[in-house]
Design a protein around this motif. Structure first.
Motif, short mmCIF file in Angstrom:
data_model
loop_
_atom_site.label_atom_id
_atom_site.label_comp_id
_atom_site.label_asym_id
_atom_site.label_seq_id
_atom_site.Cartn_x
_atom_site.Cartn_y
_atom_site.Cartn_z
N THR A 105 97.84 -61.01 -17.42
CA THR A 105 98.45 -61.73 -18.53
C THR A 105 99.76 -61.05 -18.89
O THR A 105 99.81 -59.82 -18.99
CB THR A 105 97.53 -61.75 -19.76
OG1 THR A 105 96.31 -62.41 -19.42
CG2 THR A 105 98.18 -62.48 -20.92
N VAL A 127 94.58 -61.79 -25.73
CA VAL A 127 94.56 -61.60 -24.29
C VAL A 127 93.12 -61.54 -23.79
O VAL A 127 92.28 -60.84 -24.37
CB VAL A 127 95.31 -60.32 -23.89
CG1 VAL A 127 95.22 -60.07 -22.39
CG2 VAL A 127 96.77 -60.41 -24.31
N ALA A 128 92.84 -62.23 -22.71
CA ALA A 128 91.49 -62.25 -22.13
C ALA A 128 91.07 -60.85 -21.71
O ALA A 128 91.87 -60.04 -21.24
CB ALA A 128 91.46 -63.18 -20.93
N GLN A 609 92.04 -67.44 -19.49
CA GLN A 609 93.29 -67.22 -20.21
C GLN A 609 94.20 -68.43 -20.03
O GLN A 609 94.43 -68.88 -18.90
CB GLN A 609 94.00 -65.98 -19.69
CG GLN A 609 95.36 -65.71 -20.33
CD GLN A 609 95.24 -65.05 -21.70
OE1 GLN A 609 94.74 -63.94 -21.81
NE2 GLN A 609 95.70 -65.73 -22.74
N SER A 623 92.30 -67.46 -25.17
CA SER A 623 91.46 -66.83 -24.16
C SER A 623 90.00 -66.83 -24.60
O SER A 623 89.69 -66.96 -25.79
CB SER A 623 91.91 -65.39 -23.88
OG SER A 623 91.59 -64.53 -24.96
#
Length: 746
Positions: A105, A127-128, A609, A623
């Motif tokens: 990401t 963020v994943a 994501q 996400s």
């Protein structure tokens, strides 16, 4: 090859650094190289454009040589909207994200500004696979977990070189000096030689630009915070050989903890020199000063997660240290360069070099002991005094040779590298047991109870030399095979200065890592991939018994699919993974100041994501992550249990919209929602930290060259515990934070 044969760090550093002069003296034609050196150029024989540094002058090449104008993103430059298209973090070559067989990401400057993210913790909250703020509202450092594993120590990078945070000697980068942040999930040891199997975080600095520009911003808000920032740069000469950038940032004010400041000051000059189209040298520097306190607080489970004996909860604003004795200060500096020379259509050479320095001092009363013995009302917080003075010196150099060619059957992008790091830490730790108790209902602060006694005075040296090789092979126009291997040699020495060398120890280790991956790019932007990779991380320091640690190792299987429909403005990544991590460090049950290698942890999960700039003015980041963590080896009390501190599922979504036309043109608004699942507060998994939901919001207005914005995180001001390390060490998360800002650009 033994590491003790390569101990002459100064000699080795000179040899490695000197290779750039060999590259400069080679008689490559500038006319031949200009077609590939200064600009990002699409090559017919391979789809990985430009070089590993991409266009190594960053924004200079992107702005001046046609990279941006031709629609090719500079992988070290700005991101258009929220959707990045290229990266150098995953492969150390300029590779499209849609052709990268690993989950990654990229957070660009526009997203950082929209969220007014002042710390790495705030920047990575959408963020994943990423859990930020493990220790709650801690203003000293960044604490991040990727796929369930801590990356704050060995997994934080800046411009592709490790910052290496060990013990209390750590670096912390102010986000205003960054152009983008790239979160690579999964092992990256094949190229970097270090890092958690959960992944790494690479912070990419702002660089000189080809076009003159300037920005000034002021702001302030919650807890008396005020800040001011500037950022300007451009060409120096008419010939287009010299470019510069000057970035500065300063803030001061308080925190959600009474009497605890949060002051930070940054100055970051950078210069790029381009004598011709084949050669680029960018010098990157920064100096930063931080003045804050211990705000994590280390509070008991009963009184934070659950009510204590009187049915009360400890206030988030309580200064568990002492308003007269709670300080943390750090000074740090980075000085380095990125060099690239393109010889011809096949060969290019790069060298990234940096020297980093940090010195920190901490002195505070700490909780972490629960309530005082015999305190039936659970109002007296037991404390001890802790003091630490750490000094860190870190030298690193990474040499890369890249060759692009066809063997008659397949097309290759081969990367060969030799890197070296020399890390030196002087650490002086002292404590005083016990310090006076603190009544959280009526706190009385009386200053220090006495003088802490040193229990550790060590000089640590850590050296690592690595050789790596990677080949991105185009088996067909759509199918790419990535093969990589690395050999590392590491040496760790500890000098015990407290006991006149009686506890001196050390070890030398070597390790081999490799990666193999396949990705297939269908029409329509669909790209399934699969990969297998290993990791090797030499560990610094010693156990309670004075023994150095064995290297940590790991393996990962990952499979997923990426979806980037051409021209649609969004990028979706779905990934499943299975990670095994061995020789894991955990807090020693016998002494919280030391760590022990107690076992093996497995992380198996799924993440998604989405980033999108779907039409003019609308940007989205969202996400979802779920995984299972299990202690697979170790002592009987942790076997089969879930490690503490970490939620096993979380989801989030952030939306920002700016009206593009009409009377309200330039007015924008948006917000986000963040969900975090439950976690455990003890190794036996008897005590749970409940899940929680947080809301964020922002409004902004752009007119001419001006922008005014108001952002708010944890809008409802929910009191929550982000995690617990033990039932006597729990951490309140961030209270509501509102910031207003006014900026102008030219």
């Amino acid at each position: 090859m033994r590491v003790d044969r390569i101990r002459s760090g100064a000699t080795r550093a000179l040899l490695l650094a000197g290779t750039s002069f060999v590259a400069l003296s080679t008689g490559a034609s500038a006319q031949q190289a200009a077609s590939r050196g200064g600009a990002s150029v699409q090559l017919d024989e391979i789809s990985v454009e430009s070089r590993g540094g991409g266009t190594p002058a960053g924004a200079v090449a992107g702005g001046a040589a046609g990279g941006a104008g031709r629609g090719i993103e500079d992988p070290k430059g700005p991101v258009a909207g929220y959707v990045a298209t290229r990266t150098t973090t995953a492969t150390k070559t300029n590779t499209p994200l849609i052709e990268t067989p690993q989950s990654i990401t990229v957070i660009g400057r526009q997203q950082l500004d929209a969220q007014n993210a002042q710390t790495l913790t705030q920047a990575t909250q959408y963020v994943a696979g990423t859990f930020a703020g493990t220790f709650g509202a801690d203003t000293r450092n960044t604490f991040l977990y990727l796929r369930g594993f801590n990356v704050s120590d060995y997994g934080i990078y800046r411009d592709g070189l490790q910052t290496l945070n060990y013990g209390f000697g750590y670096y912390n980068v102010d986000t205003f000096g960054l152009e983008r942040i790239e979160i690579l999930r999964g092992p990256a040891a094949v190229l970097f030689g270090a890092g958690s199997p959960g992944g790494i975080v690479n912070q990419v600095s702002k660089r000189p630009t080809a076009e003159p520009f300037g920005t000034v911003e002021i702001g302030g808000g919650s807890f008396g915070q005020k800040y001011a920032a500037f950022d300007f740069g451009g060409p120096v000469d008419r010939e287009g050989h010299w470019f510069y950038r000057m970035t500065g940032y300063g803030r001061n004010g308080g925190t959600q903890v009474d009497g605890a400041p949060d002051d930070s000051y940054l100055i970051a000059p950078s210069v790029t020199y381009k004598p011709d189209g084949a050669t680029t040298l960018t010098i990157l520097t920064s100096v930063q000063h931080d003045n804050t306190a211990v705000t994590a607080n280390f509070l008991p489970y009963f009184g934070t997660v659950r009510p204590q004996a009187l049915g009360l909860r400890i206030p988030r604003s309580l200064n568990v240290g002492d308003a007269k004795l709670n300080t943390f200060q750090r000074d740090q500096a980075f000085l380095g360069y990125e060099f690239e020379h393109v010889f011809d259509d096949t060969w290019a050479f790069r060298q990234n070099l940096r020297y980093s320095f940090a010195e920190s001092y901490q002195n505070s009363d700490i909780g972490q002991l629960g309530y005082a013995f015999g305190d039936a009302t659970q109002t007296q917080i037991a404390r001890y005094q802790f003091r630490d003075h750490a000094r860190v010196n870190l030298f690193q150099v990474d040499n890369q040779a890249e060759a692009r060619f066809s063997d008659g059957y397949f097309r290759h992008d081969v990367l060969m590298g030799l890197d070296y790091k020399d890390y030196r830490l002087t650490d002086n730790q002292a404590s005083l047991f016990p310090a006076s108790n603190l009544n959280f209902l009526a706190p009385v602060y009386a200053g220090a109870d006495g003088t802490p006694s040193p229990y550790l005075i060590n000089s640590n040296t850590f050296q690592q030399l690595g050789l790596y090789l990677q080949d991105q092979i185009k088996l067909t126009d759509r199918l790419t095979l990535v093969l990589g291997g690395r050999q590392d040699f590491a040496d760790n020495r500890v000098i015990d200065r407290l006991n006149n060398g009686a506890g001196n120890t050390g070890r030398s280790d070597s390790g081999t890592t490799y990666r193999t991956a396949l990705i297939y790019n269908f029409d329509g932007g669909i790209a399934p991939y699969v990969s297998y990779s290993t990791s090797f991380q030499p560990l610094i320091g010693t156990s309670l018994g004075g023994q150095t640690f064995k290297p940590e190792t790991g393996t990962q299987v990952e499979g997923g699919v990426k979806f980037e429909p051409p021209g649609q403005g969004y990028f979706l990544t779905l990934a499943g993974f299975d990670i095994h991590r061995k020789n894991v460090l955990t807090p020693d049950p016998a002494n919280v100041f030391f760590q022990a290698q107690l076992g093996e942890v497995r992380s198996t999960g799924f993440e998604a994501q989405l980033v999108a700039s779907v039409f003019d003015g609308l940007n989205v980041a969202a996400s979802y992550t779920i995984y299972g963590l299990t202690n697979e080896r170790g002592s009987a009390d942790i076997l089969g249990k879930v490690p503490v501190n970490i939620p096993e599922n979380f989801a989030n979504a952030f939306v920002d919209y700016t009206i593009p036309v009409g009377d309200l043109r330039g007015f924008g608004f948006g917000g986000g929602v963040r969900y975090f699942g439950r976690s455990f507060a003890d190794t036996a998994n008897l005590y749970r930290v409940p899940d929680y939901v947080l809301f964020d919001a922002q409004v902004h207005y752009n007119w001419d060259r001006w922008r005014i914005a108001v952002t708010a995180t944890n809008l409802a001001d929910r009191r929550f515990v982000s995690s617990c390390q033990t039932i006597t060490s729990c951490y309140y998360g961030d209270a509501r934070r509102v910031l207003a800002s006014l900026s102008t650009r030219w």
